[in-house]
Scaffold this motif. Sequence first.
Motif, PDB file in Angstrom:
ATOM      1  N   ALA A 195       6.451  27.819   2.210  1.00 30.12           N
ATOM      2  CA  ALA A 195       5.465  26.844   1.749  1.00 30.12           C
ATOM      3  C   ALA A 195       5.781  25.446   2.276  1.00 30.12           C
ATOM      4  N   SER A 196       7.051  25.034   2.175  1.00 25.90           N
ATOM      5  CA  SER A 196       7.385  23.673   2.618  1.00 25.90           C
ATOM      6  C   SER A 196       7.122  23.511   4.106  1.00 25.90           C
ATOM      7  N   VAL A 197       7.555  24.500   4.885  1.00 26.85           N
ATOM      8  CA  VAL A 197       7.364  24.358   6.326  1.00 26.85           C
ATOM      9  C   VAL A 197       5.878  24.355   6.665  1.00 26.85           C
ATOM     10  N   LEU A 198       5.104  25.206   5.982  1.00 28.60           N
ATOM     11  CA  LEU A 198       3.657  25.211   6.240  1.00 28.60           C
ATOM     12  C   LEU A 198       3.057  23.846   5.964  1.00 28.60           C
ATOM     13  N   VAL A 199       3.392  23.288   4.812  1.00 25.79           N
ATOM     14  CA  VAL A 199       2.821  21.986   4.460  1.00 25.79           C
ATOM     15  C   VAL A 199       3.253  20.915   5.459  1.00 25.79           C
ATOM     16  N   LEU A 200       4.568  20.868   5.721  1.00 26.61           N
ATOM     17  CA  LEU A 200       5.076  19.835   6.629  1.00 26.61           C
ATOM     18  C   LEU A 200       4.473  19.950   8.021  1.00 26.61           C
ATOM     19  N   THR A 201       4.447  21.179   8.551  1.00 27.03           N
ATOM     20  CA  THR A 201       3.991  21.307   9.938  1.00 27.03           C
ATOM     21  C   THR A 201       2.481  21.130  10.054  1.00 27.03           C
ATOM     22  N   ILE A 202       1.737  21.648   9.094  1.00 31.09           N
ATOM     23  CA  ILE A 202       0.278  21.537   9.224  1.00 31.09           C
ATOM     24  C   ILE A 202      -0.170  20.102   8.959  1.00 31.09           C
ATOM     25  N   ALA A 203       0.375  19.487   7.902  1.00 29.69           N
ATOM     26  CA  ALA A 203       0.001  18.099   7.639  1.00 29.69           C
ATOM     27  C   ALA A 203       0.480  17.201   8.779  1.00 29.69           C
ATOM     28  N   GLY A 204       1.754  17.364   9.153  1.00 31.51           N
ATOM     29  CA  GLY A 204       2.307  16.542  10.230  1.00 31.51           C
ATOM     30  C   GLY A 204       1.595  16.801  11.550  1.00 31.51           C
ATOM     31  N   GLY A 205       1.377  18.059  11.838  1.00 32.54           N
ATOM     32  CA  GLY A 205       0.727  18.415  13.093  1.00 32.54           C
ATOM     33  C   GLY A 205      -0.696  17.882  13.159  1.00 32.54           C
ATOM     34  N   LEU A 206      -1.413  17.986  12.050  1.00 40.30           N
ATOM     35  CA  LEU A 206      -2.792  17.494  12.009  1.00 40.30           C
ATOM     36  C   LEU A 206      -2.815  15.979  12.184  1.00 40.30           C
ATOM     37  N   GLY A 207      -1.931  15.303  11.451  1.00 39.34           N
ATOM     38  CA  GLY A 207      -1.875  13.842  11.565  1.00 39.34           C
ATOM     39  C   GLY A 207      -1.564  13.393  12.981  1.00 39.34           C
ATOM     40  N   PHE A 208      -0.562  14.019  13.559  1.00 33.53           N
ATOM     41  CA  PHE A 208      -0.162  13.645  14.913  1.00 33.53           C
ATOM     42  C   PHE A 208      -1.259  13.991  15.920  1.00 33.53           C
ATOM     43  N   ALA A 209      -1.899  15.122  15.683  1.00 31.15           N
ATOM     44  CA  ALA A 209      -2.986  15.520  16.589  1.00 31.15           C
ATOM     45  C   ALA A 209      -4.120  14.502  16.542  1.00 31.15           C
ATOM     46  N   LEU A 210      -4.459  14.041  15.337  1.00 28.00           N
ATOM     47  CA  LEU A 210      -5.522  13.037  15.207  1.00 28.00           C
ATOM     48  C   LEU A 210      -5.122  11.755  15.924  1.00 28.00           C
ATOM     49  N   LEU A 211      -3.843  11.402  15.807  1.00 21.96           N
ATOM     50  CA  LEU A 211      -3.346  10.200  16.484  1.00 21.96           C
ATOM     51  C   LEU A 211      -3.456  10.356  17.997  1.00 21.96           C
ATOM     52  N   LEU A 212      -3.022  11.518  18.482  1.00 16.40           N
ATOM     53  CA  LEU A 212      -3.034  11.729  19.932  1.00 16.40           C
ATOM     54  C   LEU A 212      -4.449  11.911  20.472  1.00 16.40           C
ATOM     55  N   ASN A 213      -5.388  12.178  19.586  1.00 13.66           N
ATOM     56  CA  ASN A 213      -6.770  12.341  20.028  1.00 13.66           C
ATOM     57  C   ASN A 213      -7.456  10.984  20.224  1.00 13.66           C
ATOM     58  N   GLN A 214      -6.801   9.915  19.767  1.00 16.07           N
ATOM     59  CA  GLN A 214      -7.328   8.563  19.991  1.00 16.07           C
ATOM     60  C   GLN A 214      -7.105   8.202  21.457  1.00 16.07           C
ATOM     61  N   PRO A 215      -7.861   7.207  21.925  1.00 17.98           N
ATOM     62  CA  PRO A 215      -7.569   6.749  23.285  1.00 17.98           C
ATOM     63  C   PRO A 215      -6.196   6.063  23.340  1.00 17.98           C
ATOM     64  N   ILE A 216      -5.262   6.631  24.074  1.00 17.99           N
ATOM     65  CA  ILE A 216      -3.957   5.982  24.224  1.00 17.99           C
ATOM     66  C   ILE A 216      -3.495   6.101  25.670  1.00 17.99           C
ATOM     67  N   TRP A 217      -2.504   5.305  26.017  1.00 17.82           N
ATOM     68  CA  TRP A 217      -1.932   5.402  27.357  1.00 17.82           C
ATOM     69  C   TRP A 217      -0.882   6.496  27.376  1.00 17.82           C
ATOM     70  N   GLY A 218      -0.948   7.370  28.334  1.00 20.49           N
ATOM     71  CA  GLY A 218       0.096   8.370  28.528  1.00 20.49           C
ATOM     72  C   GLY A 218       0.040   9.516  27.532  1.00 20.49           C
ATOM     73  N   ARG A 219      -1.173   9.941  27.157  1.00 14.85           N
ATOM     74  CA  ARG A 219      -1.278  11.008  26.189  1.00 14.85           C
ATOM     75  C   ARG A 219      -0.590  12.285  26.655  1.00 14.85           C
ATOM     76  N   GLY A 220      -0.820  12.623  27.924  1.00  8.73           N
ATOM     77  CA  GLY A 220      -0.248  13.850  28.459  1.00  8.73           C
ATOM     78  C   GLY A 220       1.255  13.879  28.304  1.00  8.73           C
ATOM     79  N   PHE A 221       1.886  12.739  28.561  1.00  7.61           N
ATOM     80  CA  PHE A 221       3.341  12.681  28.500  1.00  7.61           C
ATOM     81  C   PHE A 221       3.830  12.820  27.056  1.00  7.61           C
ATOM     82  N   VAL A 222       3.184  12.095  26.139  1.00 10.26           N
ATOM     83  CA  VAL A 222       3.588  12.192  24.734  1.00 10.26           C
ATOM     84  C   VAL A 222       3.435  13.629  24.261  1.00 10.26           C
TER      85      VAL A 222
END
Lengths: 364, 308, 276
Positions: free
Chosen positions: B96-123
Motif C-alpha cells: 500500500a505505501s509503495v503504491l501510494v508513494l509511487t502513484i502520487a509521486g509519479g503522477l505529480g512528477f509527470a504533470l510537472l514534466l508535461n509542462q513546457p520546460i527546457w531539457g525535458r528529455g534529459f530529465v
Amino acid sequence: MTTIELVQVSKKFGTLEVIPPLDLKIETGEFVVFVGPSGSGKTTLLRIIAGLETASSGQILLGGKDVIKLPSAKREMAMVFQSYALYPHLTVGQNIGFPLKMAGVARAEREARVIKIAETLNLSPYLDRRPSALSGGQRQRVAIGRAIIREPRAFLFDEPLSNLDAALRATMRLEIMELHHKFNATMIFVTHDQVEAMTMADRIVILNQGRIEQTGSPMELFTHPVNQFVAGFLGLPRMNFIGGEFAKSYGVKTIGIRPESIALSSGPAAIDHPKFSVEVGVIERLGADSFAHISDSSLGKMTMRLEGDSPIRYGDRIMIELNPEQFYRFNAEGLTIGSPIIRPITSVHEGVVTTINNKKRKRL
Amino acid sequence: MAVNNPAHEFHDKLIQPTLELDRQTNWASRLMLAPAVVLLLVWMIVPLAMTIYFSLLHYQLLDSDRTYFVGLDNYQFFVTSLGFLTAIANTVILVASVLVLTIAGGLGFALLLNQPIWGRGFVRILAIAPFFVMPTVSALIFKNMFMNPISGIFAHLAILIGIEPIDFLGLYPLQSIILIVSWQWLPFALLILLTALQSLDQEQMEAATMDGAGALTRFYYIVLPHLWRPLVVVLLTETIYLLSVFAEILVTTNGGPGHGSTNLTYLIYARSLLQFDVGGGSAGGIIAVILANIVAFFLMRMVGKNLE
Amino acid sequence: MKIVMVYFKKGLVTVAAWGLGLLIFVPILWTVLTSFKTEEEAVAPNLHILNFSWTLENYIEVQARSDYFHHFWNSVVISFGSTAIGLVIAVMAAWAMAFFPRRNTKDILSWMLSTKMMPAVGALIPIFLIFRDLNLLDSKMGLIIIMVLINLPIMVWMLYSYFKEIPLAILEASRMDGAGLWSEVTLILAPMALPGLFSTGLLNLILVWNEAFWTLNLTAADAAPLSAFIASYSSPEELFYAKLSAASTLAIAPILIIGWFSQKQLVRGLTFGAVK
C-alpha cells in the motif's frame, strides 16, 4: 478475362443470414457495380467472390468452373482495397511486382513489366519509394498497378475511391473506366456512392439487406426502378416521396417525384397538373443549378431544382406545379406500379449530380 | 443513408477482424498456439499441485525419510506461527505505501514534466533510470552507501547539519525498504503516466479552456479520465510485483530485526529454504497464492474493463 | 511583460523538474562516481564529489577477486537465451491469436496474464525440488526455462498488440496476389512485425537481466547471473564501497543504456499495449 457466375450463394454468421441465397451472372468484359447502403452485404459478396470469405452455400463459377473450394491465392483474381493495402516495407516497384513474384515470373521479366505498368500509371519516378512517401492518389495507382500487372481473370474493387478527396475521386473514376476499356476487363466494383455507380457501371446491382433489389444499366434503374428503395437510392438530390391524401387521390400509397420534375408555375397550369403554394427554405446554389428545400402542409418537405441564377430567396412563397405523367407510383409494399413517362435526361444533369455529390462529401 | 439495423452492425463487426480459415491455416494456427498454452498450463498446474500436496505432509528436507500425511496441520501451524500476522501486516503496509508513494509521486512528477520546460528529455532519462537498476543492486547501494549509520551519506549529512545519524535499517527496517522499493517503482509510474499525458488530445484541452474551464476543472474532467486506464495498469503491474518483493529484503535486513521487515514471500522462503520445512513452506505458499488471487480477482475485474 | 512571465514560469518549472530528476538520479550517479574512488575516499565523511583521485583499480580488483565476468556472461546467456526461446514461442501464439481469433481467444489471453498473478513463492518449493532431482539447480539452462515461463504472458500480450495493428487487408492483399501461407508469413507478415519483435525482445532482456527472486534461490557460484552474484557483496569483511560501486556500475550499465533507448516500447510492453 472470364465470366463470373454466382449460383445460390448465401452467407450466414451463426444463425444470422446476412445474404440469402442469390444468383448473379457477370459477362466477360462487363463492368458491374455493387451498390447499396452500409450493411447491405455488398462487400461481403465481393469478398466471397474473392475467396477472402467462405460462402455458406452455393457455387461460384469462373469461366464455368466452380472455384468455391479454391483459396484466394488460386483464383487468379485481383483486388483493389479501400485502404489500398500496400505492403509498407516494400518499394513501389516491389509492390507492383509482388503478384508476378508469387506467380514465379523471372526477375528480369518482372522488372520489365513493372516499368511498363509504372509508365502507364505515371508512377515511374516513384518506383524506389516506399508507399508511405506517396500521396493518396499515387497509392491508389500503385494498388491498381499491382492488380493489373498479372492480367487477372477479373478485377475486384472494394470501395477504392472512398479515401480520396473529391477532385481525385473524379480523376480516378475516369482512369478506372479507361482501364476497363483498354483491357476489356471483367470488373466488379463495390461502392456505397450512387454517383460512382451511375457514372461507371455497364450494369448496376443494387443490394439491400443482403438481397438484390434490382440489376440493370444505370439509366434503366434510374428511369424504371422496380421499387421505392431503388427509386430513392439513385439520383441526387433524392427523389421526393409524397404519401397521405395526395397519394391516395391517385390510388396509390406513395408518389415519387424527382426534384428536376417539379416545375415553377407561371400562369395557368395544365388542367390535370396540381398546383401548390409552397414556402422556400434553404437553397443550395451549385452554379448551373440550385436546389431549393421547399415545404407545404399537405406535401411535406421536398427538394426541387431551380435555375442557377434563380432570384428566389429563403423565405419566399412560390407556386409549383406537378406533372402526374412524371410521377412514380408505389403500392403499400413499396413496389412500382406502372411506369412514369420520363423526360429524356440531358448529359448536363449527370454533371450536376457529380458536383453536388462532391460538395456534400467535402462537407462531411 | 446508413441503415442502423443491429443485425447488420453485428455483421460488420464479425467480418472486420477475422481472416477466413482454410483448413491448412486453421491447423497451423492451432499448432502455433499450442506450445505457449501447454507450457503455461504446466507452469500453472504442476507446481501448484505439488505445493498443495506437500502442504499436507510432514516433510523436512533434511529428514525426508520421516515424511507422513498430517492433513491441515501445516496450515494451522503456519497461520498461528509467530511471524505470520506480522508478515501479512508488513506485506499490506509495503504494497500500500509503495503504491501510494509511487502513484502520487509519479503522477505529480509527470504533470510537472508535461509542462513546457527546457531539457525535458534529459530529465526524463534521469528520472526513469532507477527502474532499470536490478533490485539487488539498488538494495545494496541504499543499504551501504546511503543508510549505513556510520559511513552512509545520510549519516554524513546528519552530522553536517548537526543531528545524530539514524540507523535506518536497524530502527525503521520496513520504512527503509519501502523507500528503496518506491525509488525503484516511482520511475515506472512516471514513465507510463507521462507517456499517457503526452498523448492527451490538445484540441480537447483547448476546447475546455475556450469553454472557460480552469486548470483544476480541466484536470478533473479531462486529464484524470484520460489517465484512468494507465493508472489501472500501473496499479495492477506494481501490485503483482510488490506482493513478491524479495531481493530487497534478503539483501538489506534478512527480514529482521525479528520479523520487523519480513513479508509473506520472505517468510515462506525462510521456512522453506532456511529451515528446510517443505510442508510448512508449502502451506505458506498456498496461503500466498490464495491471497494473491483475491487481490488479482479485483484487479482483473478493473483491468478487464479497461483493456480493450 | 507577458512574455517575461511565461519565461519566468518556464524557468521555475524547469528548475523544479531538474531538481527532482537529479534527486532521483543521485544514488546511481553516486555509485558511478564512487566506483572511481579509492576505498578510503569512498567512506570519507567529507563527501568528495568530483575532487578525488580517479582510478580504475576497483574494476580490476572486482574481476580479479570474484571472476566478475563469469557472472556477467551468465547474465548475458540467460537473458539472451530466454529471450530467443521466449520470442519463438510467443510469436507463434500471438500470431495465431491476432490473425485467427476464435471465440475463446480473449479468454486465453486473460488466462495467460492471470498466470502472472501467481506469486513466485507459491512455486518455489516444487521448482526447487524438481530442479534438484533433474540436476538443474545452479544451471543456466534451468534459469532460462524459468525466465521463459515467467515472462511468456507479457511477451505474448505485447506481440499480440503489435500484430493487431497490422491491417488484415494487407494480408488479404497478399493472398489475392497469389501468396500461399508460407509466402504470406515470410514475405509480408514477418518484415512488418519486426519492430514489434524487437521491442518485445528488448523488454524481455531488461526483465530477465534484473530478475532476482529465482536467480537468488536457484543459483550459486556456478550459474549465478549478476542479479544474484551481487548479493554476495551484502556481508562485507573490509572496506568495499568502491568495489561494490564498480560491480554495481557494471551490472546496471548495459540495461540502463538499453532501457533509455527503448522507453517508448517499454511503456507499451509494460502496459500490455494499453498505453502507446
